[in-house]
Design a protein around this motif. Structure first.
Motif, short mmCIF file in Angstrom:
data_model
loop_
_atom_site.label_atom_id
_atom_site.label_comp_id
_atom_site.label_asym_id
_atom_site.label_seq_id
_atom_site.Cartn_x
_atom_site.Cartn_y
_atom_site.Cartn_z
N ASP A 111 -2.43 -3.79 -3.01
CA ASP A 111 -1.79 -2.69 -3.72
C ASP A 111 -2.80 -1.57 -3.93
N CYS A 112 -2.92 -0.68 -2.94
CA CYS A 112 -3.86 0.43 -3.05
C CYS A 112 -3.15 1.71 -2.63
N LYS A 113 -3.73 2.85 -3.01
CA LYS A 113 -3.15 4.15 -2.69
C LYS A 113 -4.13 4.93 -1.84
N ILE A 114 -3.63 5.40 -0.70
CA ILE A 114 -4.41 6.28 0.15
C ILE A 114 -3.83 7.67 -0.06
N SER A 115 -4.60 8.55 -0.68
CA SER A 115 -4.11 9.88 -1.06
C SER A 115 -3.99 10.80 0.15
N ASP A 116 -3.41 11.98 -0.10
CA ASP A 116 -3.16 12.97 0.96
C ASP A 116 -4.43 13.40 1.67
N GLY A 117 -4.32 13.62 2.99
CA GLY A 117 -5.40 14.18 3.77
C GLY A 117 -6.54 13.25 4.11
N CYS A 118 -6.35 11.96 3.94
CA CYS A 118 -7.42 10.99 4.22
C CYS A 118 -7.47 10.62 5.69
N ILE A 119 -8.64 10.17 6.12
CA ILE A 119 -8.83 9.63 7.46
C ILE A 119 -9.38 8.23 7.31
N ILE A 120 -8.70 7.26 7.90
CA ILE A 120 -9.15 5.87 7.91
C ILE A 120 -9.64 5.59 9.32
N GLY A 121 -10.92 5.31 9.46
CA GLY A 121 -11.51 5.10 10.78
C GLY A 121 -11.03 3.83 11.45
N CYS A 161 -10.61 12.26 1.78
CA CYS A 161 -11.79 11.43 2.02
C CYS A 161 -11.63 10.68 3.33
N THR A 162 -12.76 10.22 3.85
CA THR A 162 -12.78 9.42 5.07
C THR A 162 -13.30 8.04 4.72
N VAL A 163 -12.69 7.01 5.30
CA VAL A 163 -13.13 5.63 5.08
C VAL A 163 -13.59 5.05 6.41
N VAL A 164 -14.78 4.46 6.41
CA VAL A 164 -15.30 3.76 7.57
C VAL A 164 -15.78 2.39 7.12
N SER A 165 -15.84 1.45 8.01
CA SER A 165 -16.31 0.10 7.70
C SER A 165 -15.43 -0.52 6.61
N VAL A 166 -16.04 -1.19 5.64
CA VAL A 166 -15.30 -1.83 4.55
C VAL A 166 -15.49 -1.02 3.28
N ASN A 167 -14.47 -0.25 2.91
CA ASN A 167 -14.47 0.57 1.69
C ASN A 167 -15.65 1.53 1.57
N LYS A 168 -16.20 1.97 2.67
CA LYS A 168 -17.26 2.99 2.65
C LYS A 168 -16.56 4.35 2.64
N ILE A 169 -16.52 5.01 1.47
CA ILE A 169 -15.77 6.24 1.30
C ILE A 169 -16.70 7.44 1.40
N ILE A 170 -16.32 8.38 2.26
CA ILE A 170 -17.06 9.62 2.42
C ILE A 170 -16.11 10.75 2.01
N CYS A 171 -16.42 11.43 0.90
CA CYS A 171 -15.55 12.52 0.43
C CYS A 171 -16.00 13.82 1.05
N PRO A 204 0.83 -1.20 0.00
CA PRO A 204 0.00 0.00 0.00
C PRO A 204 0.87 1.26 0.00
N THR A 205 0.35 2.33 -0.61
CA THR A 205 1.03 3.62 -0.62
C THR A 205 0.20 4.59 0.21
N ILE A 206 0.84 5.18 1.23
CA ILE A 206 0.16 6.08 2.14
C ILE A 206 0.65 7.50 1.87
N GLY A 207 -0.28 8.44 1.62
CA GLY A 207 0.07 9.83 1.33
C GLY A 207 0.43 10.61 2.57
N ASN A 208 0.55 11.92 2.42
CA ASN A 208 0.87 12.83 3.52
C ASN A 208 -0.39 13.20 4.29
N ASN A 209 -0.22 13.49 5.58
CA ASN A 209 -1.31 13.94 6.45
C ASN A 209 -2.48 12.95 6.47
#
Length: 70
Positions: A32-42, A55-65, A15-20
């Motif tokens: 192999d996934c990319k978490i872009s800058d400024g995201c929150i993973i719950g 964006c924010t991710v909660v549960s299983v791939n539930k993305i809230i932009c 996985p690739t983790i961005g900044n902040n």
């Protein structure tokens, strides 16, 4: 503890983790996934696909932009 897992038979990289990026306790980032800058993973979230910036991710791939406009 955060689990970053790459299955051997997936042929993908790590996985690739961005900044902040904030990753909550017990979150799992798989394959192999990319978490872009400024995201929150719950806490206890599971991420298996690319996440757009701020964006924010909660549960299983539930993305809230979030909209950054004021």
């Amino acid at each position: 503890m955060v689990l970053l897992l790459v299955p051997k038979d997936s042929g993908g990289g790590s996985p690739t983790i961005g900044n902040n990026v904030m990753i909550g306790a017990g979150a799992k980032v798989l394959g192999d996934c990319k978490i872009s800058d400024g995201c929150i993973i719950g806490a206890n979230a599971v991420v298996t696909k690319d996440i757009p910036a701020n964006c924010t991710v909660v549960s299983v791939n539930k993305i809230i932009c979030r909209n950054n406009r004021i």
